[in-house]
Structure formats: C-alpha cells, structure tokens
Design a protein around this motif. Structure first.
Motif, PDB file in Angstrom:
ATOM      1  N   GLY A 117       0.707  -1.245   0.049  1.00 38.78           N
ATOM      2  CA  GLY A 117       0.284   0.308   0.137  1.00 38.78           C
ATOM      3  C   GLY A 117       1.075   1.214   0.009  1.00 38.78           C
ATOM      4  O   GLY A 117       1.023   2.380  -0.688  1.00 38.78           O
ATOM      5  N   ASN A 118       2.286   0.826   0.635  1.00 35.83           N
ATOM      6  CA  ASN A 118       2.981   2.043   0.394  1.00 35.83           C
ATOM      7  C   ASN A 118       3.457   2.547  -0.813  1.00 35.83           C
ATOM      8  O   ASN A 118       3.517   3.580  -1.178  1.00 35.83           O
ATOM      9  CB  ASN A 118       3.982   2.092   2.534  1.00 35.83           C
ATOM     10  CG  ASN A 118       3.558   2.227   3.104  1.00 35.83           C
ATOM     11  OD1 ASN A 118       2.500   2.798   3.741  1.00 35.83           O
ATOM     12  ND2 ASN A 118       3.407   1.366   4.218  1.00 35.83           N
ATOM     13  N   LYS A 119       3.825   1.673  -0.996  1.00 36.83           N
ATOM     14  CA  LYS A 119       4.587   1.439  -2.361  1.00 36.83           C
ATOM     15  C   LYS A 119       3.580   2.184  -3.225  1.00 36.83           C
ATOM     16  O   LYS A 119       4.383   3.322  -4.723  1.00 36.83           O
ATOM     17  CB  LYS A 119       4.964   0.064  -2.525  1.00 36.83           C
ATOM     18  CG  LYS A 119       6.693  -0.177  -1.898  1.00 36.83           C
ATOM     19  CD  LYS A 119       7.020  -1.796  -2.777  1.00 36.83           C
ATOM     20  CE  LYS A 119       7.700  -2.366  -1.074  1.00 36.83           C
ATOM     21  NZ  LYS A 119       8.505  -3.349  -1.558  1.00 36.83           N
ATOM     22  N   ALA A 120       1.851   1.691  -3.344  1.00 30.39           N
ATOM     23  CA  ALA A 120       1.693   2.371  -4.377  1.00 30.39           C
ATOM     24  C   ALA A 120       1.289   3.162  -4.326  1.00 30.39           C
ATOM     25  O   ALA A 120       0.902   4.174  -4.989  1.00 30.39           O
ATOM     26  CB  ALA A 120       0.459   1.235  -4.182  1.00 30.39           C
ATOM     27  N   LEU A 121       0.811   3.887  -3.020  1.00 35.65           N
ATOM     28  CA  LEU A 121       1.081   5.579  -3.017  1.00 35.65           C
ATOM     29  C   LEU A 121       2.382   6.476  -3.404  1.00 35.65           C
ATOM     30  O   LEU A 121       2.192   6.975  -4.325  1.00 35.65           O
ATOM     31  CB  LEU A 121       0.951   5.908  -1.064  1.00 35.65           C
ATOM     32  CG  LEU A 121       0.823   7.329  -0.909  1.00 35.65           C
ATOM     33  CD1 LEU A 121      -0.566   7.750  -1.212  1.00 35.65           C
ATOM     34  CD2 LEU A 121       0.404   6.686   0.789  1.00 35.65           C
ATOM     35  N   ALA A 122       2.712   5.547  -3.093  1.00 37.17           N
ATOM     36  CA  ALA A 122       4.261   6.364  -3.409  1.00 37.17           C
ATOM     37  C   ALA A 122       4.529   6.214  -5.229  1.00 37.17           C
ATOM     38  O   ALA A 122       4.924   7.373  -5.335  1.00 37.17           O
ATOM     39  CB  ALA A 122       5.727   5.782  -2.829  1.00 37.17           C
ATOM     40  N   ALA A 123       4.287   5.885  -5.845  1.00 34.50           N
ATOM     41  CA  ALA A 123       4.222   5.535  -7.144  1.00 34.50           C
ATOM     42  C   ALA A 123       3.080   6.880  -7.751  1.00 34.50           C
ATOM     43  O   ALA A 123       3.297   7.534  -8.366  1.00 34.50           O
ATOM     44  CB  ALA A 123       4.023   3.996  -7.476  1.00 34.50           C
ATOM     45  N   SER A 124       2.130   6.882  -6.972  1.00 33.17           N
ATOM     46  CA  SER A 124       1.415   7.482  -7.386  1.00 33.17           C
ATOM     47  C   SER A 124       1.472   8.757  -7.079  1.00 33.17           C
ATOM     48  O   SER A 124       1.445   9.412  -8.355  1.00 33.17           O
ATOM     49  CB  SER A 124      -0.769   6.593  -6.857  1.00 33.17           C
ATOM     50  OG  SER A 124      -0.707   8.174  -6.962  1.00 33.17           O
ATOM     51  N   LYS A 125       2.222   8.805  -5.834  1.00 34.42           N
ATOM     52  CA  LYS A 125       2.750  10.636  -6.141  1.00 34.42           C
ATOM     53  C   LYS A 125       3.248  11.094  -6.223  1.00 34.42           C
ATOM     54  O   LYS A 125       3.526  12.261  -6.884  1.00 34.42           O
ATOM     55  CB  LYS A 125       2.817  10.540  -4.641  1.00 34.42           C
ATOM     56  CG  LYS A 125       1.185  10.343  -4.280  1.00 34.42           C
ATOM     57  CD  LYS A 125       2.306  10.500  -2.002  1.00 34.42           C
ATOM     58  CE  LYS A 125       1.200  10.847  -1.403  1.00 34.42           C
ATOM     59  NZ  LYS A 125       2.257  11.320   0.346  1.00 34.42           N
ATOM     60  N   LYS A 126       3.990   9.910  -7.627  1.00 32.03           N
ATOM     61  CA  LYS A 126       5.892   9.972  -8.591  1.00 32.03           C
ATOM     62  C   LYS A 126       4.988  10.452  -9.267  1.00 32.03           C
ATOM     63  O   LYS A 126       4.928  11.202 -10.321  1.00 32.03           O
ATOM     64  CB  LYS A 126       5.759   9.030  -8.442  1.00 32.03           C
ATOM     65  CG  LYS A 126       7.747   9.529  -9.333  1.00 32.03           C
ATOM     66  CD  LYS A 126       8.332   9.834  -8.828  1.00 32.03           C
ATOM     67  CE  LYS A 126       9.401  10.639  -9.995  1.00 32.03           C
ATOM     68  NZ  LYS A 126      10.598  11.890  -9.226  1.00 32.03           N
ATOM     69  N   ALA A 127       3.575  10.079  -9.802  1.00 30.72           N
ATOM     70  CA  ALA A 127       3.245   9.632 -11.670  1.00 30.72           C
ATOM     71  C   ALA A 127       2.842  11.032 -10.656  1.00 30.72           C
ATOM     72  O   ALA A 127       2.473  11.600 -11.972  1.00 30.72           O
ATOM     73  CB  ALA A 127       1.915   8.384 -11.947  1.00 30.72           C
ATOM     74  N   ASP A 128       1.716  11.538 -10.219  1.00 27.84           N
ATOM     75  CA  ASP A 128       1.109  12.495 -10.084  1.00 27.84           C
ATOM     76  C   ASP A 128       2.245  13.598 -10.089  1.00 27.84           C
ATOM     77  O   ASP A 128       2.269  15.189 -11.091  1.00 27.84           O
ATOM     78  CB  ASP A 128       0.767  12.874  -8.756  1.00 27.84           C
ATOM     79  CG  ASP A 128      -0.719  12.213  -8.709  1.00 27.84           C
ATOM     80  OD1 ASP A 128      -1.332  10.996  -9.963  1.00 27.84           O
ATOM     81  OD2 ASP A 128      -1.155  11.746  -7.477  1.00 27.84           O
ATOM     82  N   GLN A 129       3.003  13.991  -9.834  1.00 23.21           N
ATOM     83  CA  GLN A 129       4.495  14.935  -9.909  1.00 23.21           C
ATOM     84  C   GLN A 129       4.437  14.724 -11.410  1.00 23.21           C
ATOM     85  O   GLN A 129       5.414  15.532 -12.334  1.00 23.21           O
ATOM     86  CB  GLN A 129       5.707  14.563  -8.970  1.00 23.21           C
ATOM     87  CG  GLN A 129       5.435  15.055  -7.136  1.00 23.21           C
ATOM     88  CD  GLN A 129       5.948  14.303  -6.901  1.00 23.21           C
ATOM     89  OE1 GLN A 129       7.329  13.328  -7.220  1.00 23.21           O
ATOM     90  NE2 GLN A 129       5.802  14.691  -5.113  1.00 23.21           N
TER      91      GLN A 129
END
Length: 261
Positions: A75-87
């Motif tokens: 879940g943390n990795k998914a959140l981190a990847a999602s944030k990176k994608a948004d950036q």
C-alpha cells in the motif's frame, strides 16, 4: 480428529474403575505403577501433540502477520508510485507518469493479494487459537487427574498392604486355631494329673504299709507277753494277773470243811 485421539485414550483411563481392575490384578501395586506409567506416557504424547499444534498456530500467525505487513508495504509503495506519477504528470512527463501509475497498480494488486491471504487465514487462526486453548485446558485436566491417580494409587497400595497384613494375622490366628494350643495344655494337665495320682497312690500304699508294720509290732507284743508268762510258769513264779474282785472270788479254791466250825 487429532484432539479427539489425544484425549480419547486419556478419558478412557480417567473413567476406568481402578478398584475393579485391582480385583483382577495379580499384583495391584505393579498394576497401579503400570497404570501411572501409561497415564504419564499419554500426558507426554498429549504435550507433544499440543506443542506441535501450538507450533503450527504460531507459524500461521507469523504468516498472517507477514501478509498484513506485506499488504501495508505494498500500500505504501502504491501510494509512493501514485504520488510520483502525479508529480511527473504535473511536470508534463506523461509517459513516465503512466509508468509510475502502472507500478502503483501492481503494488495495489500485491496489496490486495496480501490482504486476501491475511483475511483467509483469520478464521483458521481463530479456530486454531480456540483449539489450542481447549487442548491446554485438557492437558491441565489430565495433569490434575494424574495427581489424583497418584494419590488414589498411594491410598490403594496402603490399603493393599493393610489387607495383606490383616490376612497374615488372620492366617496366623487360623493356624493357631488349627494347632489348638489348649489341647496341648489339656494333654499336659492330664499328664500332671496322672503324675499326681501316681504320687497319691504311692503315698497311700506307703501309709498302708506303715499300718501293717504297726500291726506286726502289736502282734509281736502279744507273743512276747505269752513267752514271758510261760517262762514264769516254768520257774514256779505266778505271773501277775490283774482281775476283777468278783472274778477272784469265783476263781478262789474252797477250803476243806471241818465239823464244828
């Protein structure tokens, strides 16, 4: 089934009628020792089985914890990847943003898989925990019964020894009755009575013999007096005779009659 097999043998021992077993045992103490050994062995088997069950439960708990932890990490990795994608998307780097969104989706899939595994294990964990608690309670009950068995066995062994001692005393008394020492005393008494009777007979015989001797002395006295009188007659002396006066007058010689007197 494992729990039933563990406690099935123990419950049979617990419900056993020990006194009935003693009645048919050649050596009750050996039987009780064997019963205690069997009970202790069953407790040891139960402890091993329960320990294995607990070990399996702990492995299951560890796997569940790892699944929960993995779900959290994914879940943390998914959140981190999602944030990176948004950036990246905000920076106009759409291709890289899609790449990180895809990574977020993969992480989310892994998270869902770990969560599903964790949820699937929860009923089994609850069931295993309940089983383990019952097994522990059963084991404690077995140990308590084992203590009761030891106390009962000690009591029965003491009762057995007391009964054996009583039987030995009874057999001794019975053997004494068979020997009948009173009859021995009776024979001794009869022997003594015969000896006493013999002694009394000898005394009576001795007394009669003494009377005969005194009678012989009286006879000898009469003969001696006769001999003395005969000797006096022969010598011309008149023996002294003591007689009554009337008898003397009758026995005196009459004087010759003279006329004129």
């Amino acid at each position: 089934m494992a729990k039933q097999s563990i406690f099935g043998r123990i419950s049979t021992l617990v419900r056993a009628n020990i006194n009935a077993m003693l009645d048919s045992a050649e050596d009750p103490q050996k039987m009780l020792d064997q019963l205690r050994r069997d009970y202790a062995n069953n407790i040891s088997d139960a402890e091993s089985a329960i320990a294995e069950t607990i070990g399996n439960l702990r492995l299951l708990e560890r796997d569940h914890a790892e699944d929960v932890q993995a779900a959290a990490e994914w879940g943390n990795k998914a959140l981190a990847a999602s944030k990176k994608a948004d950036q990246l998307r905000a920076a106009g780097q759409t291709a890289d943003a899609d790449k990180f969104d895809n990574l977020a989706k993969v992480a989310l899939q892994r998270q869902i898989s770990s969560e599903n595994e964790a949820k699937a294990a929860e009923p089994q964990l609850a069931s295993q925990n309940e089983t383990v608690e019952k097994l522990k309670d059963g084991l404690n009950g077995m140990k308590q019964k084992y203590q009761e068995l030891n106390a009962k066995a000690a009591e029965l062994v003491a009762r057995q020894k007391t009964a054996e001692a009583q039987n030995k005393v009874a057999d001794a008394v019975k053997s004494i009755d068979v020997m009948d020492p009173t009859s021995e005393l009776g024979r001794f008494e009869d022997k003594i009575r015969r000896q006493e009777a013999l002694a009394a007979g000898k005394q009576e015989l001795a007394a009669s013999s003494l009377d005969a001797q005194f009678n012989q002395l009286d006879d000898m006295g009469e003969l001696t007096e006769v001999e003395a009188r005969l000797a006096a007659l022969k010598s011309g002396d008149k023996p002294a005779v003591t007689a009554a006066p009337a008898a003397a007058a009758i026995d005196a010689p009459t004087a010759p009659y003279t006329p004129g007197q």
